[in-house]
Design a protein around this motif. Structure first.
Motif, short mmCIF file in Angstrom:
data_model
loop_
_atom_site.label_atom_id
_atom_site.label_comp_id
_atom_site.label_asym_id
_atom_site.label_seq_id
_atom_site.Cartn_x
_atom_site.Cartn_y
_atom_site.Cartn_z
N UNK A 204 0.83 -1.20 0.00
CA UNK A 204 0.00 0.00 0.00
C UNK A 204 0.87 1.26 0.00
N UNK A 205 1.85 1.30 0.90
CA UNK A 205 2.67 2.51 1.02
C UNK A 205 3.53 2.72 -0.23
N UNK A 206 4.03 1.61 -0.80
CA UNK A 206 4.83 1.74 -2.03
C UNK A 206 3.97 2.34 -3.14
N UNK A 207 2.72 1.90 -3.21
CA UNK A 207 1.82 2.44 -4.24
C UNK A 207 1.53 3.91 -3.97
N UNK A 208 1.32 4.27 -2.71
CA UNK A 208 1.07 5.68 -2.38
C UNK A 208 2.29 6.54 -2.73
N UNK A 209 3.47 5.99 -2.46
CA UNK A 209 4.71 6.72 -2.78
C UNK A 209 4.79 6.99 -4.27
N UNK A 210 4.61 5.94 -5.07
CA UNK A 210 4.72 6.10 -6.53
C UNK A 210 3.69 7.11 -7.02
N UNK A 211 2.49 7.01 -6.47
CA UNK A 211 1.41 7.88 -6.88
C UNK A 211 1.72 9.33 -6.52
N UNK A 212 2.42 9.53 -5.41
CA UNK A 212 2.71 10.90 -4.96
C UNK A 212 3.99 11.45 -5.60
N UNK A 308 1.66 4.50 12.19
CA UNK A 308 1.01 3.44 12.96
C UNK A 308 0.70 2.26 12.03
N UNK A 309 0.77 1.04 12.56
CA UNK A 309 0.66 -0.16 11.72
C UNK A 309 -0.73 -0.42 11.18
N UNK A 310 -1.75 0.01 11.88
CA UNK A 310 -3.09 -0.27 11.36
C UNK A 310 -3.24 0.38 9.99
N UNK A 311 -3.74 -0.40 9.02
CA UNK A 311 -3.67 0.06 7.63
C UNK A 311 -4.33 1.41 7.35
N UNK A 315 -2.43 4.67 5.98
CA UNK A 315 -2.85 5.30 4.73
C UNK A 315 -3.17 6.79 4.93
N UNK A 316 -3.93 7.08 5.98
CA UNK A 316 -4.31 8.47 6.24
C UNK A 316 -3.09 9.31 6.60
N UNK A 317 -2.22 8.77 7.47
CA UNK A 317 -1.02 9.54 7.84
C UNK A 317 -0.13 9.78 6.64
N UNK A 318 -0.08 8.80 5.73
CA UNK A 318 0.68 9.03 4.51
C UNK A 318 0.08 10.21 3.76
N UNK A 319 -1.23 10.17 3.53
CA UNK A 319 -1.86 11.20 2.72
C UNK A 319 -1.70 12.60 3.33
N UNK A 408 -15.37 19.58 4.65
CA UNK A 408 -14.15 19.56 3.83
C UNK A 408 -13.83 18.13 3.44
N UNK A 409 -13.28 17.99 2.25
CA UNK A 409 -12.93 16.68 1.72
C UNK A 409 -11.53 16.77 1.11
N UNK A 410 -10.73 15.73 1.34
CA UNK A 410 -9.42 15.63 0.66
C UNK A 410 -9.51 14.43 -0.28
N UNK A 411 -9.25 14.68 -1.54
CA UNK A 411 -9.36 13.58 -2.52
C UNK A 411 -8.13 12.69 -2.45
N UNK A 412 -8.35 11.39 -2.61
CA UNK A 412 -7.22 10.44 -2.71
C UNK A 412 -6.77 10.31 -4.13
#
Ligand code: AMP
Ligand code: MG
Length: 412
Positions: A204-212, A308-311, A315-319, A408-412
């Motif tokens: 998941x994090x690798x995908x978020x990294x590439x996407x960002x 934190x390890x919970x997915x 994910x949210x902390x990454x974003x 307010x909304x933050x798009x993924x």
């Protein structure tokens, strides 16, 4: 404990854009320009026809059916061989330079040929400048066309191509190690035994990294054991950014903060008033010769995030936090998460004193931007994100929302 906004400020204080690198134009999609680009030419580079037809002098056309003598023909890529005098016309194709003396182009559909060398203009009048574009109308030589910090999309790449920039100066993509920690984890390819789960955060994090816009370097799994964790932290610290997943809470085996400090990483914050993701940790390793703020191309610093390890927390902390750091490293002017306002599609009772980022589905409805909250069973509920494309933001105080209220909304 810091608020989300204070944590974002703290991150931005520590991060500077990475050093510029030269990149082939064709490889620069999605990267950020490191320097402004000025045009080396006028665009268009000559006065040119916008239609297939006849280049004429508009003053010649006083009534319908005017006949003109065809004196020349010019196609795209050629140049006119002579000027157009009164009573004359040059047959011209779209994109071709217009001859001297001409101030309009009549499109071929509005004409008919008479014999072999004359053309009849059907309209009763023709306006000066009709169907042509003058040299330099869209861009002038020397003009700043693209500013530093601009993200390169198809249209920026086309402009750079037009200006002859086969190489462009861009911010390099940060290299980002991902280290999952936890004795319960097994690689994705394995079947978990009793008490075990697969290491889904790494993927998941690798995908978020590439996407960002970063380059992910997955390191695999570190056990909840000091010696092993220590070795892998050293590997991860060789990169621009090290992301750790897990091990940052208050459990007996949450060794990440103490091992990071032992490795010389200076803690900037630990814990943010956010849901999910409260235990998030952020710090910086500063190596010798590093200036105060200084990430630079020599990789004198490493930014470290303990997620934190919970997915859903990861994910949210990454974003929120990691993406902001990546955007600043990549030279974006506005690095913080962008929010848009949307109407809640249904009532919602928010009852928390932490700012909450709720998995949600955003859509452009007939009434404008709308958002529907997902069924969400908390930070371990990865499935809540499957149909989500956004997070809805709720404040650090209880609020009862009616359907149609704006959030307010933050798009993924
Ligand atoms: P921790 O933050 O280390 O206390 O982890 C909290 C919980 O997150 C663990 O009990 C796991 O259920 C889950 N978790 C931790 N690491 C991962 C991972 N790499 N992939 C998926 N789930 C994880
Ligand atoms: Mg753990």
């Amino acid at each position: 404990m810091l608020t989300v906004s204070e944590a974002l400020e703290a991150i931005l204080r520590e991060v500077d854009p990475l050093a510029p690198v030269s990149c082939a134009l064709g490889d620069s999609l999605g990267l950020t320009l490191a320097a402004q680009v000025r045009s080396d030419l006028d665009s268009p580079p000559f006065d040119k026809a916008l239609m297939d037809g006849y280049a004429i002098r508009s003053a010649d056309i006083r009534s319908a059916g005017t006949e003109l003598l065809i004196v020349d023909e010019v196609t795209a890529g050629r140049v006119p061989s002579r000027a157009v005098e009164s009573g004359q016309a040059t047959r011209i194709m779209t994109g071709a330079p217009i001859p001297d003396g001409v101030d309009a182009v009549v499109k071929v559909e509005d004409t008919e040929t008479v014999g072999t060398d004359r053309v009849r203009i059907l309209a009763a009048e023709t306006h000066p400048e009709q169907n042509l574009i003058r040299r330099g109308t869209s861009m002038r030589s020397g003009e700043v066309v693209l500013e530093a910090g601009r993200t390169l999309r198809a249209q920026e790449l086309a402009a750079l191509a037009e200006m002859g920039c086969a190489q462009v100066s861009v911010r390099q993509r940060p290299t980002m190690a991902v280290l999952a920690t936890g004795d319960e984890l097994v690689p994705v390819s394995e079947t978990p035994g009793p008490g075990q789960i697969r290491n889904s955060n790494e993927t998941m994090l690798a995908a978020q990294i590439e996407h960002a816009g970063g380059q992910a370097v997955p390191l695999g799994i570190a056990r909840d054991e000091r010696e092993h964790l220590r070795q892998w932290i050293q590997v991860g610290l060789q990169h621009d950014v090290l992301l750790l997943s897990g091990g940052v809470s208050a459990g007996k085996l949450d060794l990440v903060p103490s091992e990071l400090e032992r490795a010389g990483v200076e803690q900037i914050f630990h814990k943010v008033r956010v849901k999910p993701g409260k235990p998030v940790w952020f710090g910086v390793l500063r190596r010798k010769s590093d200036s105060k703020n200084g990430l630079d191309g020599g990789r004198n610093s490493c930014l470290v995030f303990g997620l934190p390890g919970n997915p859903v927390s990861s994910m949210v902390c990454f974003e929120l936090f990691v993406r902001t750091a990546i955007r600043r490293l990549s030279g974006h002017q506005d690095a913080k998460p962008q929010t848009i306002s949307a109407r809640l599609a249904h009532p919602h009772v928010h009852n928390d004193d932490r700012e909450t980022y709720f998995p949600a589905a955003f859509e452009w409805s007939a009434e404008g931007p709308a958002v529907t909250l997902m069924k969400w069973h908390g930070s371990s509920d990865l499935q809540s994100t499957r149909h989500a494309n956004a997070m809805a933001v709720f404040p650090a105080e209880p609020v009862e929302y009616s359907g149609g209220d704006f959030v307010d909304v933050i798009l993924w």
